[in-house]
Scaffold this motif. Structure first.
Motif, mmCIF file in Angstrom:
data_model
loop_
_atom_site.group_PDB
_atom_site.id
_atom_site.type_symbol
_atom_site.label_atom_id
_atom_site.label_comp_id
_atom_site.label_asym_id
_atom_site.label_seq_id
_atom_site.Cartn_x
_atom_site.Cartn_y
_atom_site.Cartn_z
ATOM 1 N N ARG A 199 49.970 -38.288 40.846
ATOM 2 C CA ARG A 199 48.732 -38.393 41.608
ATOM 3 C C ARG A 199 48.518 -39.802 42.142
ATOM 4 O O ARG A 199 48.195 -39.990 43.326
ATOM 5 N N GLU A 200 48.663 -40.806 41.268
ATOM 6 C CA GLU A 200 48.421 -42.181 41.694
ATOM 7 C C GLU A 200 49.364 -42.603 42.812
ATOM 8 O O GLU A 200 48.954 -43.244 43.782
ATOM 9 N N GLU A 203 48.340 -40.844 46.026
ATOM 10 C CA GLU A 203 47.105 -41.406 46.560
ATOM 11 C C GLU A 203 47.336 -42.787 47.174
ATOM 12 O O GLU A 203 46.814 -43.093 48.248
ATOM 13 N N GLU A 204 48.115 -43.620 46.499
ATOM 14 C CA GLU A 204 48.209 -45.019 46.905
ATOM 15 C C GLU A 204 49.213 -45.257 48.024
ATOM 16 O O GLU A 204 48.993 -46.134 48.873
ATOM 17 N N GLY A 206 51.340 -42.345 49.369
ATOM 18 C CA GLY A 206 51.644 -41.135 50.117
ATOM 19 C C GLY A 206 53.024 -40.550 49.935
ATOM 20 O O GLY A 206 53.473 -39.791 50.803
ATOM 21 N N THR A 240 52.409 -44.486 53.178
ATOM 22 C CA THR A 240 51.107 -44.543 53.844
ATOM 23 C C THR A 240 50.133 -45.241 52.899
ATOM 24 O O THR A 240 49.563 -44.613 51.994
ATOM 25 N N PRO A 241 49.919 -46.554 53.043
ATOM 26 C CA PRO A 241 49.049 -47.285 52.125
ATOM 27 C C PRO A 241 47.616 -46.745 52.111
ATOM 28 O O PRO A 241 47.062 -46.412 53.158
ATOM 29 N N GLN A 242 47.040 -46.644 50.930
ATOM 30 C CA GLN A 242 45.667 -46.170 50.774
ATOM 31 C C GLN A 242 44.698 -47.264 51.220
ATOM 32 O O GLN A 242 44.716 -48.375 50.664
ATOM 33 N N PRO A 243 43.834 -46.997 52.199
ATOM 34 C CA PRO A 243 42.899 -48.019 52.680
ATOM 35 C C PRO A 243 42.018 -48.551 51.553
ATOM 36 O O PRO A 243 41.501 -47.789 50.733
ATOM 37 N N GLU A 245 42.810 -50.040 48.926
ATOM 38 C CA GLU A 245 43.526 -50.200 47.662
ATOM 39 C C GLU A 245 44.859 -50.915 47.842
ATOM 40 O O GLU A 245 45.245 -51.728 47.005
#
Length: 283
Positions: A199-200, A203-204, A206, A240-243, A245
């Motif tokens: 998950r992490e 999320e972070e 992609g 895809t970096p998480q905005p 974070e």
């Protein structure tokens, strides 16, 4: 050139003994805090009697000496300085650095658990008899609370083989300039560690990963985490970096890594151990 990792520096020393009945003494080891920071004289702990503190909390014994933690009363006297516990790595000896982490967690526990979360009554120190250890208890409703330990996963993701191996490293807004690290995040309720890893990462950055392997654990008292270190292999997806974070994330060749975290971190140990299996070295 490879630098030896030292993740054990954040642990309490092996010959430290919990003892909540120890008393103050002239040779006691005292960790004194002010505003969440450790009070030091130069590069050492204050000596007995040098500082005025609120009542000391016993932690245990180390090498025959009592270990206690307290909070400074008043202003920091001339000749003393304040330091974040993390910044004392390499300043204090490793054994005292580990004890400073324990002391910080306990003093923060008492600071942040003054009132009952169920009825708002003032909490009192619990009776440590009967093996219950450190806790605070509500005299009104009976609720007991214990020092918090928050589990977090930290993961080194790789792809490729041998000298062609690449690591997925990232940097966040609180990272030191130019430093890239492995991905990490807290475990959610009712979640396995393996699911937390997947998950992490999704999320972070992609991407999907597999072949998740547990490696080691490390106490991380900044302020109260337990790092659970894993390796994983890249399966699919584009970064895809998480905005908010992740500022940047990239695949880095194992032979050409950017600046990475210091030796006492889980991230550095994961990287160095992975390089060791490839017979490679860090810069």
């Amino acid at each position: 050139m490879s630098i030896a990792t030292n993740t054990g520096a954040t642990e309490r020393p092996g010959d430290f003994l919990d003892d909540l009945s120890v008393q103050d003494s002239p040779d006691a080891l005292k960790f004194v805090f002010s505003g969440g920071k450790l009070v030091l004289r130069g590069q050492a702990l204050p000596k007995s009697g040098e500082l005025k503190t609120r009542p000391l909390t016993p932690l245990g014994t180390y090498q025959g000496k009592s270990v206690l933690v307290g909070v400074l009363e008043g202003e920091v006297p001339e000749g003393f300085t304040l330091s974040n516990v993390r910044a004392t790595y390499g300043v204090l000896p490793d054994d005292l650095f580990g004890l400073a982490g324990l002391a910080h967690q306990i003093v923060e526990f008492h600071r942040t658990h003054r009132c009952c979360g169920a009825c708002a009554s003032e909490l009192q120190k619990g009776d440590p008899q009967g093996g219950r250890g450190r806790y605070r208890k509500c005299p009104n409703c009976g609720l007991s609370v214990y020092p918090r330990v928050a589990p977090a996963v930290i993961v080194l993701i790789s792809r490729g083989e041998g000298p062609d191996t690449e690591f997925l490293l990232a940097r966040g807004p609180r990272q030191a300039p130019g430093v890239y690290t492995t991905l990490a995040g807290f475990v959610e309720p009712s979640e396995t560690l393996e699911n937390a890893v997947q998950r992490e990462i999704l999320e972070e950055v992609g991407v999907q990963v597999g072949n998740i392997r547990y490696q080691f654990s490390q106490p991380w008292p900044f302020p109260h985490s337990l790092m659970l270190a894993f390796t994983a292999r890249y399966d699919s997806g584009e970064i895809t970096p998480q905005p908010g974070e992740i500022e940047d994330a990239q695949w880095f060749p194992a032979l050409k890594l950017p600046s990475i975290p210091p030796p006492f971190t889980s991230s550095r140990r994961l990287i160095d151990e992975a390089l060791g299996t490839l017979s490679l070295t860090t810069r």
